[in-house]
Write an enzyme that holds these catalytic residues in place. Structure first.
Site, PDB file in Angstrom:
ATOM      1  N   ASN A 139     -26.942  -4.453  25.769  1.00 21.16           N
ATOM      2  CA  ASN A 139     -27.156  -4.378  27.211  1.00 21.16           C
ATOM      3  C   ASN A 139     -26.347  -3.261  27.866  1.00 21.16           C
ATOM      4  O   ASN A 139     -25.370  -2.784  27.322  1.00 21.16           O
ATOM      5  CB  ASN A 139     -26.770  -5.710  27.862  1.00 21.16           C
ATOM      6  CG  ASN A 139     -25.309  -6.055  27.629  1.00 21.16           C
ATOM      7  OD1 ASN A 139     -24.975  -6.650  26.602  1.00 21.16           O
ATOM      8  ND2 ASN A 139     -24.424  -5.676  28.542  1.00 21.16           N
ATOM      9  N   ARG A 145     -34.625  -9.256  22.948  1.00 22.71           N
ATOM     10  CA  ARG A 145     -34.454 -10.492  23.722  1.00 22.71           C
ATOM     11  C   ARG A 145     -35.587 -10.676  24.721  1.00 22.71           C
ATOM     12  O   ARG A 145     -35.722 -11.724  25.335  1.00 22.71           O
ATOM     13  CB  ARG A 145     -33.115 -10.455  24.471  1.00 22.71           C
ATOM     14  CG  ARG A 145     -31.925 -10.623  23.556  1.00 22.71           C
ATOM     15  CD  ARG A 145     -30.671 -10.879  24.355  1.00 22.71           C
ATOM     16  NE  ARG A 145     -29.511 -10.843  23.491  1.00 22.71           N
ATOM     17  CZ  ARG A 145     -28.256 -10.862  23.939  1.00 22.71           C
ATOM     18  NH1 ARG A 145     -28.002 -10.912  25.231  1.00 22.71           N
ATOM     19  NH2 ARG A 145     -27.251 -10.829  23.103  1.00 22.71           N
ATOM     20  N   ASP A 155     -29.159  -8.475  30.695  1.00 17.80           N
ATOM     21  CA  ASP A 155     -28.485  -8.712  29.405  1.00 17.80           C
ATOM     22  C   ASP A 155     -29.499  -8.696  28.266  1.00 17.80           C
ATOM     23  O   ASP A 155     -29.355  -9.425  27.283  1.00 17.80           O
ATOM     24  CB  ASP A 155     -27.717 -10.053  29.450  1.00 17.80           C
ATOM     25  CG  ASP A 155     -26.670 -10.166  28.348  1.00 17.80           C
ATOM     26  OD1 ASP A 155     -26.277  -9.127  27.787  1.00 17.80           O
ATOM     27  OD2 ASP A 155     -26.259 -11.295  28.051  1.00 17.80           O
ATOM     28  N   THR A 173     -18.225  -7.049  15.089  1.00 13.05           N
ATOM     29  CA  THR A 173     -18.849  -8.283  14.601  1.00 13.05           C
ATOM     30  C   THR A 173     -19.967  -7.979  13.613  1.00 13.05           C
ATOM     31  O   THR A 173     -20.420  -8.867  12.905  1.00 13.05           O
ATOM     32  CB  THR A 173     -19.434  -9.104  15.769  1.00 13.05           C
ATOM     33  OG1 THR A 173     -20.325  -8.264  16.512  1.00 13.05           O
ATOM     34  CG2 THR A 173     -18.337  -9.615  16.683  1.00 13.05           C
ATOM     35  N   SER A 201     -18.860  -3.618  18.803  1.00 10.76           N
ATOM     36  CA  SER A 201     -19.255  -4.589  19.827  1.00 10.76           C
ATOM     37  C   SER A 201     -18.380  -4.423  21.068  1.00 10.76           C
ATOM     38  O   SER A 201     -17.436  -3.647  21.074  1.00 10.76           O
ATOM     39  CB  SER A 201     -19.098  -6.014  19.286  1.00 10.76           C
ATOM     40  OG  SER A 201     -19.867  -6.187  18.129  1.00 10.76           O
ATOM     41  N   ARG A 217     -20.597 -10.708  10.699  1.00 16.20           N
ATOM     42  CA  ARG A 217     -21.979 -10.818  10.211  1.00 16.20           C
ATOM     43  C   ARG A 217     -22.142 -10.350   8.771  1.00 16.20           C
ATOM     44  O   ARG A 217     -23.252 -10.369   8.256  1.00 16.20           O
ATOM     45  CB  ARG A 217     -22.931 -10.078  11.155  1.00 16.20           C
ATOM     46  CG  ARG A 217     -22.898 -10.674  12.550  1.00 16.20           C
ATOM     47  CD  ARG A 217     -24.114 -10.396  13.414  1.00 16.20           C
ATOM     48  NE  ARG A 217     -24.057 -11.290  14.553  1.00 16.20           N
ATOM     49  CZ  ARG A 217     -23.700 -10.927  15.789  1.00 16.20           C
ATOM     50  NH1 ARG A 217     -23.405  -9.679  16.072  1.00 16.20           N
ATOM     51  NH2 ARG A 217     -23.646 -11.817  16.755  1.00 16.20           N
ATOM     52  N   GLY A 241     -19.881  -5.057  24.612  1.00 16.12           N
ATOM     53  CA  GLY A 241     -20.675  -4.665  25.773  1.00 16.12           C
ATOM     54  C   GLY A 241     -20.356  -5.393  27.064  1.00 16.12           C
ATOM     55  O   GLY A 241     -20.786  -4.976  28.134  1.00 16.12           O
ATOM     56  N   TRP A 273     -24.458  -4.437  17.788  1.00 16.89           N
ATOM     57  CA  TRP A 273     -24.054  -5.760  17.306  1.00 16.89           C
ATOM     58  C   TRP A 273     -24.493  -6.024  15.887  1.00 16.89           C
ATOM     59  O   TRP A 273     -24.196  -7.076  15.330  1.00 16.89           O
ATOM     60  CB  TRP A 273     -24.649  -6.849  18.219  1.00 16.89           C
ATOM     61  CG  TRP A 273     -24.176  -6.769  19.617  1.00 16.89           C
ATOM     62  CD1 TRP A 273     -24.785  -6.120  20.653  1.00 16.89           C
ATOM     63  CD2 TRP A 273     -22.970  -7.328  20.151  1.00 16.89           C
ATOM     64  NE1 TRP A 273     -24.032  -6.252  21.793  1.00 16.89           N
ATOM     65  CE2 TRP A 273     -22.917  -6.991  21.511  1.00 16.89           C
ATOM     66  CE3 TRP A 273     -21.942  -8.091  19.596  1.00 16.89           C
ATOM     67  CZ2 TRP A 273     -21.865  -7.384  22.335  1.00 16.89           C
ATOM     68  CZ3 TRP A 273     -20.900  -8.480  20.424  1.00 16.89           C
ATOM     69  CH2 TRP A 273     -20.867  -8.126  21.778  1.00 16.89           C
ATOM     70  N   ASP A 311     -30.138  -7.226  25.514  1.00 16.34           N
ATOM     71  CA  ASP A 311     -29.741  -6.453  24.338  1.00 16.34           C
ATOM     72  C   ASP A 311     -30.888  -6.303  23.352  1.00 16.34           C
ATOM     73  O   ASP A 311     -31.686  -7.218  23.195  1.00 16.34           O
ATOM     74  CB  ASP A 311     -28.660  -7.192  23.538  1.00 16.34           C
ATOM     75  CG  ASP A 311     -27.369  -7.398  24.268  1.00 16.34           C
ATOM     76  OD1 ASP A 311     -27.388  -8.018  25.328  1.00 16.34           O
ATOM     77  OD2 ASP A 311     -26.340  -6.956  23.741  1.00 16.34           O
TER      78      ASP A 311
END
Ligand SMILES: [Cu+2]
Length: 688
Positions: free
Chosen positions: A271, A341, A314, A185, A200, A141, A202, A253, A316
């Site tokens: 998550n 999310r 999930d 990431t 990262s 990223r 998870g 993340w 996150d």
């Protein structure tokens, strides 16, 4: 190797007479630190623009009146780096002093002349293509700049520093082992001699954390764990007498933010693990799906706010946190925002983590076997996506947000692939609006037993969008004073998992789209003022900069495999004096879930990850006679499965690269399947 604090000692001793003069500006890289603390102008020196992650630029040569004249100034291809279906391009290019730094999903980095696109140097990571603990596409990223170096994390969990002028590797710091499920990431931030980077993993039973390193030596200064060890504060939210929290996920993340005055680093956590199985982890499970603040120098816990208690969906908090200053009821407030999310934006006071406008704990549906939390936080204001699933035939139950499930599939919207995913959320101090990308997508959730094995997937269930169900997106301006929608543009494609954006003092929001278009919107009204077809999935976040008095806007267009946009390896740069015209549109991403393509008749061999399309079955649809044995062969790089959707009546199990498995279909019917680690891969077997 020296630690950050020790560095001060010789400086203070040798410069004792100058102490009072030097001290206030002493820093390893005072210029970068100043830029990081300032509104973004000519240079864009860190992933989120500056330490706030606002992605707001004060440049305004390009504005609402002239943006229609914007054309391509230059475009380059990054020499085939990360060109393929295994990768996504999610990095924001950085620019300092007329040099652009950009990194691809293969962790290859490039420096180019920001005015001309001429390559200055290139770094080929040579990263092991067999790394199989990457959950959701090969991604990087972005990079950070400081002390004449370019810093970034790699998928092998190393942090690398390159010489910004010569590409020489200055240092490599090993923070963890990818074989144990840890990958990087996220883009780091640099500030005051330190690098901050999230870990990262998870989906692999890891213990989430942010790591701080000394920028000069690569020495690890501290790790701020996002999960408490037994006995530590927060461990009371995990089952007593167990060490479940030590593999409970809560990974980071995305890029942290930093407030130098408060001395705090902020980040959001992913998550809980195992993702869909709450049975073994009774309690709220701190600090999963949370916004956290820690001391920037020591990593010591400052505060947290949990967006979702005892997460089993999930959900996150994957989008970067955004710092902003506001006035509420006449009082100046230091705010922090994060778009989840869940579809909500969470607005907090960043001094203490308390809600700015109100977030109410409300009772939610219960499933005792999942040990569901009794209440969940409901923010004041509007959600940016619908929060109830439509009833679909073949599914016994469709619920709204926080609807629990057990072993029979239950439809929930938003899904764990809904709302705002990793995509950043720009904030404009001119409008006071957040610009929030969202995915509208329903998942069928199921839970199953899953034993923990180091380095293996550990999710305890699954979620996949039902065959034929629609998926789309929203792009929404949310008023920071009310958390309510000001305007909303409906999108044909999922947006919160791609389609990055930024905002400028020219009154413009720039936004990439998964169909390859790059758009400029009026920041006040959402009206589209300009669009340009880049020819590749335009899913990375754009940025803007100035060289020799001319404003440029840049976006890397390399596609996004989890959205299904066209892959590529391009960087596009635009200006009012540009001459380049648009390219042909690439194939658009799907708007309906399920396998696509023609039905292959009588074919009984299926390749996974063939032809540089890692996340695919080829052919994805076959028709066979009852009694036929079908063989799946993994010709890709990563581990894949072919698993009957939802009930898992048949399953190839984990196929490593080169692995194969045969399954015989004796009964006529239509069989859909997915890849368990990559539930956006669909296949269909029609048995006659
Ligand atoms: Cu797969």
């Amino acid at each position: 190797m020296r630690c950050h604090d020790q560095r001060l000692v010789p400086v203070l001793m040798t410069l004792s007479l100058l102490f009072l003069v030097v001290m206030p500006v002493w820093a390893a890289d005072p210029e970068i630190d100043r830029l990081l603390r300032s509104p973004v102008g000519k240079d864009w020196v860190t992933n989120g623009g500056n330490l706030t992650n606002q992605r707001y630029s004060t440049l305004k040569q390009i504005d609402t009146s002239n943006v229609k004249n914007l054309k391509g100034a230059w475009m380059i291809r990054l020499k085939g780096s990360a060109y393929g279906g295994k990768y996504s391009h999610e990095a924001t290019p950085l620019v300092k002093d007329g040099v652009m730094y950009v990194i691809t999903g293969n962790d290859d980095a490039f420096a180019v002349n920001a005015k001309t696109g001429e390559f200055l140097w290139e770094y080929w990571s040579g990263i092991d293509q067999k790394i199989n603990t990457v959950c959701c596409g090969w991604i990087n990223r972005g990079v950070a700049l400081g002390e004449g170096m370019v810093f970034f994390g790699q998928l092998d969990a190393n942090v690398v520093a390159l010489d910004a002028k010569s590409v020489k590797v200055v240092e490599t710091a090993t923070t963890e082992k990818w074989e144990n499920g840890y990958t990087i990431t996220s883009a780091p931030i640099y500030y005051d001699g330190m690098i901050y980077i999230g870990m990262s993993g998870g989906e692999f039973g890891v213990r989430g954390r942010v790591t701080a390193l000394d920028a000069k030596s690569g020495q690890i200064l501290w790790r701020a764990y996002t999960l408490p060890a037994p006995g530590e504060p927060g461990s009371e939210t995990w089952p007593p007498g167990t060490d479940h929290s030590m593999r409970g996920g809560a990974t980071v993340w995305n890029t942290p933010a930093l407030d130098p005055e408060l001395g705090l680093v902020y980040f959001a956590t992913g998550n809980c693990g195992p993702d869909y199985d709450g049975a073994s982890r009774e309690g709220d499970n701190l600090f999963c799906a949370s916004i956290m603040a820690v001391n920037a120098k020591t990593g010591a816990y400052a505060w947290h706010f949990q967006e979702v208690h005892h997460d089993i969906w999930d959900f996150d908090a994957a989008s970067p946190v955004v710092l902003f200053d506001t006035v509420i009821n006449g009082q100046p407030r230091k705010g922090i925002a994060e778009a989840g999310r869940t579809g909500w934006v969470y607005l907090l006071d960043r001094t203490n983590g308390k809600p700015l406008l109100g977030i109410e704990e409300r009772p939610v549906p219960q499933e005792p076997r999942q040990k569901t939390a009794k209440t969940q936080p409901f923010p004041v204001g509007d959600a940016i996506v619908p929060q109830c699933a439509d009833v679909l035939s073949g599914y016994a139950k469709a619920g709204c947000i926080f609807e629990p499930f057990w072993e029979n599939p239950v439809l929930v919207q938003p899904s764990g692939i809904g709302g705002t995913n990793w995509s950043p959320v720009p904030y404009s101090p001119d409008t006071g609006y957040f610009y929030v990308p969202g995915t509208v997508r329903t998942s069928a959730f199921t839970r199953y037993d899953n034993k923990f094995t180091l380095g293996k997937r550990y999710t305890g269930g699954g979620q996949a969008a039902p065959i034929g169900s629609p998926q789309s997106g929203t792009f929404t301006a949310i008023d920071s004073k009310t958390n309510k929608i000001v305007w909303q543009n409906k999108q044909p494609y999922r947006t919160g998992q791609g389609g990055g954006s930024m905002v400028t003092a020219g009154g413009l929001v720039f936004r990439g789209a998964s169909d390859g278009n790059f758009l400029a919107l009026d920041a006040r009204t959402g009206e589209e003022l300009w669009r340009f077809q880049t020819g590749f999935g335009a899913d990375a976040p754009p940025m803007t900069y100035e060289v020799d008095g001319e404003q440029y806007v840049a976006i890397a267009t390399g596609g996004n495999q989890s959205v299904g946009s066209a892959f590529g390896d391009a960087v596009w740069v635009f200006s009012l004096n540009g001459q380049l015209r648009p390219l042909w549109p690439p194939p658009p991403p799907p708007t309906v879930s399920g396998p696509t393509g023609p039905v292959a008749e009588g074919v009984d061999t299926i390749k996974i990850g063939d032809n540089n399309v890692e996340y695919s079955y080829a052919p994805s649809r076959i028709r066979i006679k009852a009694g036929t044995t079908v063989t799946w062969t993994n010709v890709g790089d990563l581990n894949h499965t072919a698993t009957a959707m939802e009930k898992r009546e048949w399953d190839t199990g984990d196929l490593a690269s080169g692995g194969a498995k045969a399954i015989t279909f004796t009964q006529p019917g239509i069989y859909y399947y997915i890849c368990t680690p990559h539930p956006w891969m669909y296949g269909q077997v029609i048995v006659e």
